[in-house]
Motif scaffolding. Structure first.
Motif, PDB file in Angstrom:
ATOM      1  N   VAL A  16       0.439  -9.321   9.790  1.00 46.19           N
ATOM      2  CA  VAL A  16       1.524  -8.529  10.354  1.00 46.19           C
ATOM      3  C   VAL A  16       2.754  -9.415  10.270  1.00 46.19           C
ATOM      4  O   VAL A  16       2.807 -10.479  10.884  1.00 46.19           O
ATOM      5  N   ASP A  17       3.719  -8.975   9.463  1.00 48.45           N
ATOM      6  CA  ASP A  17       4.926  -9.758   9.215  1.00 48.45           C
ATOM      7  C   ASP A  17       6.106  -9.069   9.875  1.00 48.45           C
ATOM      8  O   ASP A  17       6.335  -7.877   9.659  1.00 48.45           O
ATOM      9  N   GLY A  18       6.857  -9.814  10.670  1.00 51.41           N
ATOM     10  CA  GLY A  18       8.012  -9.247  11.366  1.00 51.41           C
ATOM     11  C   GLY A  18       9.222  -9.014  10.490  1.00 51.41           C
ATOM     12  O   GLY A  18      10.168  -8.352  10.892  1.00 51.41           O
ATOM     13  N   GLY A  19       9.199  -9.536   9.265  1.00 52.49           N
ATOM     14  CA  GLY A  19      10.327  -9.343   8.367  1.00 52.49           C
ATOM     15  C   GLY A  19      11.418 -10.369   8.593  1.00 52.49           C
ATOM     16  O   GLY A  19      11.346 -11.216   9.478  1.00 52.49           O
ATOM     17  N   ASN A  20      12.441 -10.276   7.769  1.00 54.31           N
ATOM     18  CA  ASN A  20      13.578 -11.188   7.858  1.00 54.31           C
ATOM     19  C   ASN A  20      14.849 -10.349   7.870  1.00 54.31           C
ATOM     20  O   ASN A  20      15.234  -9.775   6.860  1.00 54.31           O
ATOM     21  N   ILE A  21      15.485 -10.259   9.007  1.00 60.85           N
ATOM     22  CA  ILE A  21      16.661  -9.399   9.187  1.00 60.85           C
ATOM     23  C   ILE A  21      17.804  -9.804   8.248  1.00 60.85           C
ATOM     24  O   ILE A  21      18.574  -8.967   7.785  1.00 60.85           O
ATOM     25  N   LEU A  22      17.915 -11.090   7.921  1.00 58.99           N
ATOM     26  CA  LEU A  22      18.978 -11.553   7.021  1.00 58.99           C
ATOM     27  C   LEU A  22      18.849 -10.966   5.617  1.00 58.99           C
ATOM     28  O   LEU A  22      19.828 -10.770   4.918  1.00 58.99           O
ATOM     29  N   PHE A  23      17.609 -10.698   5.202  1.00 54.35           N
ATOM     30  CA  PHE A  23      17.362 -10.135   3.876  1.00 54.35           C
ATOM     31  C   PHE A  23      17.100  -8.635   3.923  1.00 54.35           C
ATOM     32  O   PHE A  23      16.710  -8.027   2.931  1.00 54.35           O
ATOM     33  N   GLY A  24      17.290  -8.027   5.100  1.00 52.58           N
ATOM     34  CA  GLY A  24      17.089  -6.588   5.237  1.00 52.58           C
ATOM     35  C   GLY A  24      15.639  -6.165   5.287  1.00 52.58           C
ATOM     36  O   GLY A  24      15.323  -4.994   5.127  1.00 52.58           O
ATOM     37  N   GLU A  25      14.739  -7.097   5.506  1.00 50.47           N
ATOM     38  CA  GLU A  25      13.321  -6.768   5.574  1.00 50.47           C
ATOM     39  C   GLU A  25      12.967  -6.296   6.977  1.00 50.47           C
ATOM     40  O   GLU A  25      13.336  -6.918   7.962  1.00 50.47           O
ATOM     41  N   LYS A  26      12.249  -5.200   7.048  1.00 48.39           N
ATOM     42  CA  LYS A  26      11.896  -4.605   8.341  1.00 48.39           C
ATOM     43  C   LYS A  26      10.539  -5.068   8.853  1.00 48.39           C
ATOM     44  O   LYS A  26      10.191  -4.814   9.990  1.00 48.39           O
ATOM     45  N   GLY A  27       9.739  -5.669   8.013  1.00 46.63           N
ATOM     46  CA  GLY A  27       8.401  -6.088   8.393  1.00 46.63           C
ATOM     47  C   GLY A  27       7.356  -5.345   7.588  1.00 46.63           C
ATOM     48  O   GLY A  27       7.627  -4.290   7.007  1.00 46.63           O
ATOM     49  N   SER A  28       6.170  -5.922   7.537  1.00 48.34           N
ATOM     50  CA  SER A  28       5.097  -5.298   6.770  1.00 48.34           C
ATOM     51  C   SER A  28       3.740  -5.653   7.357  1.00 48.34           C
ATOM     52  O   SER A  28       3.618  -6.573   8.167  1.00 48.34           O
ATOM     53  N   ILE A  29       2.741  -4.898   6.926  1.00 52.67           N
ATOM     54  CA  ILE A  29       1.359  -5.105   7.351  1.00 52.67           C
ATOM     55  C   ILE A  29       0.487  -5.103   6.104  1.00 52.67           C
ATOM     56  O   ILE A  29       0.622  -4.221   5.250  1.00 52.67           O
ATOM     57  N   GLY A  30      -0.394  -6.085   6.005  1.00 51.06           N
ATOM     58  CA  GLY A  30      -1.395  -6.109   4.943  1.00 51.06           C
ATOM     59  C   GLY A  30      -2.727  -5.664   5.523  1.00 51.06           C
ATOM     60  O   GLY A  30      -3.161  -6.163   6.568  1.00 51.06           O
ATOM     61  N   MET A  31      -3.370  -4.705   4.868  1.00 46.03           N
ATOM     62  CA  MET A  31      -4.596  -4.136   5.421  1.00 46.03           C
ATOM     63  C   MET A  31      -5.508  -3.642   4.301  1.00 46.03           C
ATOM     64  O   MET A  31      -5.036  -3.205   3.258  1.00 46.03           O
ATOM     65  N   SER A  32      -6.810  -3.715   4.545  1.00 50.98           N
ATOM     66  CA  SER A  32      -7.812  -3.164   3.631  1.00 50.98           C
ATOM     67  C   SER A  32      -8.606  -2.095   4.350  1.00 50.98           C
ATOM     68  O   SER A  32      -8.916  -2.232   5.539  1.00 50.98           O
ATOM     69  N   LEU A  33      -8.939  -1.031   3.639  1.00 47.79           N
ATOM     70  CA  LEU A  33      -9.774   0.044   4.162  1.00 47.79           C
ATOM     71  C   LEU A  33     -11.004   0.175   3.274  1.00 47.79           C
ATOM     72  O   LEU A  33     -10.889   0.143   2.045  1.00 47.79           O
ATOM     73  N   ASN A  34     -12.164   0.324   3.890  1.00 43.89           N
ATOM     74  CA  ASN A  34     -13.408   0.549   3.156  1.00 43.89           C
ATOM     75  C   ASN A  34     -14.099   1.774   3.728  1.00 43.89           C
ATOM     76  O   ASN A  34     -14.269   1.879   4.950  1.00 43.89           O
ATOM     77  N   ILE A  35     -14.505   2.673   2.846  1.00 41.73           N
ATOM     78  CA  ILE A  35     -15.206   3.879   3.252  1.00 41.73           C
ATOM     79  C   ILE A  35     -16.468   3.980   2.408  1.00 41.73           C
ATOM     80  O   ILE A  35     -16.392   4.093   1.185  1.00 41.73           O
ATOM     81  N   ASN A  36     -17.623   3.896   3.044  1.00 43.07           N
ATOM     82  CA  ASN A  36     -18.899   4.075   2.355  1.00 43.07           C
ATOM     83  C   ASN A  36     -19.413   5.469   2.667  1.00 43.07           C
ATOM     84  O   ASN A  36     -19.324   5.921   3.812  1.00 43.07           O
ATOM     85  N   PHE A  37     -19.957   6.145   1.641  1.00 39.54           N
ATOM     86  CA  PHE A  37     -20.401   7.523   1.852  1.00 39.54           C
ATOM     87  C   PHE A  37     -21.550   7.871   0.918  1.00 39.54           C
ATOM     88  O   PHE A  37     -21.784   7.190  -0.092  1.00 39.54           O
ATOM     89  N   LEU A  38     -22.274   8.918   1.292  1.00 39.51           N
ATOM     90  CA  LEU A  38     -23.311   9.472   0.427  1.00 39.51           C
ATOM     91  C   LEU A  38     -22.643  10.441  -0.533  1.00 39.51           C
ATOM     92  O   LEU A  38     -21.906  11.330  -0.106  1.00 39.51           O
ATOM     93  N   CYS A  39     -22.892  10.274  -1.809  1.00 40.51           N
ATOM     94  CA  CYS A  39     -22.280  11.150  -2.809  1.00 40.51           C
ATOM     95  C   CYS A  39     -22.630  12.614  -2.555  1.00 40.51           C
ATOM     96  O   CYS A  39     -21.787  13.499  -2.727  1.00 40.51           O
ATOM     97  N   SER A  40     -23.842  12.874  -2.112  1.00 41.97           N
ATOM     98  CA  SER A  40     -24.278  14.256  -1.878  1.00 41.97           C
ATOM     99  C   SER A  40     -23.464  14.942  -0.789  1.00 41.97           C
ATOM    100  O   SER A  40     -23.307  16.161  -0.803  1.00 41.97           O
ATOM    101  N   ASP A  41     -22.899  14.168   0.154  1.00 45.41           N
ATOM    102  CA  ASP A  41     -22.064  14.757   1.209  1.00 45.41           C
ATOM    103  C   ASP A  41     -20.778  15.367   0.655  1.00 45.41           C
ATOM    104  O   ASP A  41     -20.137  16.175   1.310  1.00 45.41           O
ATOM    105  N   PHE A  42     -20.413  14.950  -0.569  1.00 41.42           N
ATOM    106  CA  PHE A  42     -19.185  15.443  -1.181  1.00 41.42           C
ATOM    107  C   PHE A  42     -19.466  16.157  -2.508  1.00 41.42           C
ATOM    108  O   PHE A  42     -18.611  16.227  -3.389  1.00 41.42           O
ATOM    109  N   GLY A  43     -20.684  16.699  -2.614  1.00 42.63           N
ATOM    110  CA  GLY A  43     -21.037  17.539  -3.757  1.00 42.63           C
ATOM    111  C   GLY A  43     -21.247  16.803  -5.058  1.00 42.63           C
ATOM    112  O   GLY A  43     -21.199  17.415  -6.126  1.00 42.63           O
ATOM    113  N   MET A  44     -21.505  15.501  -5.009  1.00 46.31           N
ATOM    114  CA  MET A  44     -21.749  14.736  -6.234  1.00 46.31           C
ATOM    115  C   MET A  44     -23.249  14.489  -6.384  1.00 46.31           C
ATOM    116  O   MET A  44     -23.857  13.853  -5.518  1.00 46.31           O
ATOM    117  N   ALA A  45     -23.812  14.978  -7.455  1.00 46.46           N
ATOM    118  CA  ALA A  45     -25.230  14.766  -7.734  1.00 46.46           C
ATOM    119  C   ALA A  45     -25.423  13.376  -8.336  1.00 46.46           C
ATOM    120  O   ALA A  45     -24.524  12.850  -8.994  1.00 46.46           O
TER     121      ALA A  45
END
Length: 183
Positions: free
Chosen positions: A130-159
């Motif tokens: 979580v980065d607060g940014g640098n007001i002198l350079f006009g940066e508002k801040g940013s967040i680095g994040m990863s998302l992982n979703i594990n699923f059964l293919c059959s739940d989404f119609g994939m044979a």
């Protein structure tokens, strides 16, 4: 605070593989298919003091799929598994707030729409920075994040195999890595 990750700040991929049960039934088909997407966006709200994420939404253009193997993987993932000509978008959204723990991880309850089918999923999230940014350079801040979703293919119609009996797999994993900018 609101955050948005444009396509230039997101890397996303889909892997289809075999569970132990499935590979015992189809012992010669134990391969993995992997593809990346070049067009995805995400937005969410984040409370820095409480380290809580809410209103997560991610959208992936299914047609932006690419793979190192232009033939087999493209056929197995793009045309047959994802049916990109019929279903243009993969959507992921959370339904409840979640707070990141001391290990920088949390699990969000949510839904994923894949191949036109919406089903419940657990979204494993890891907060990288979580980065607060640098007001002198006009940066508002940013967040680095990863998302992982594990699923059964059959739940989404994939044979696990397609209509030509070509191997595809019974487990799916979607991963999204992002650098979201505070709005």
């Amino acid at each position: 605070e609101s955050y948005y990750a444009p396509p230039t700040n997101i890397s996303s991929g889909l892997q289809i593989s075999y569970s132990d049960k499935f590979s015992q039934d189809y012992i010669n088909l134990n391969t993995n298919a992997f593809a990346r997407f070049s067009n995805a966006t995400s937005a969410f709200h984040f409370n820095k003091e409480k380290r809580t994420i809410t209103n997560l939404r991610a959208s992936i253009a299914a047609g932006s799929v690419s793979s190192p193997d232009k033939d087999l993987t493209w056929i197995l993932i793009a045309r047959t598994a994802l049916s990109i000509n019929e279903f243009e978008e993969i959507v992921l959204f959370s339904t409840q707030p979640a707070t990141f723990g001391a290990d920088h991880t949390t699990t969000l309850e949510g839904y994923m729409t894949l191949r036109g089918i919406t089903g419940p999923v657990k979204i494993q999230a890891r907060l990288h920075f979580v980065d607060g940014g640098n007001i002198l350079f006009g940066e508002k801040g940013s967040i680095g994040m990863s998302l992982n979703i594990n699923f059964l293919c059959s739940d989404f119609g994939m044979a696990p195999v397609d209509s030509n009996n070509k191997s595809r797999g019974d487990l799916g994993a979607l991963r999204i890595d992002m650098r979201a900018i505070r709005q």
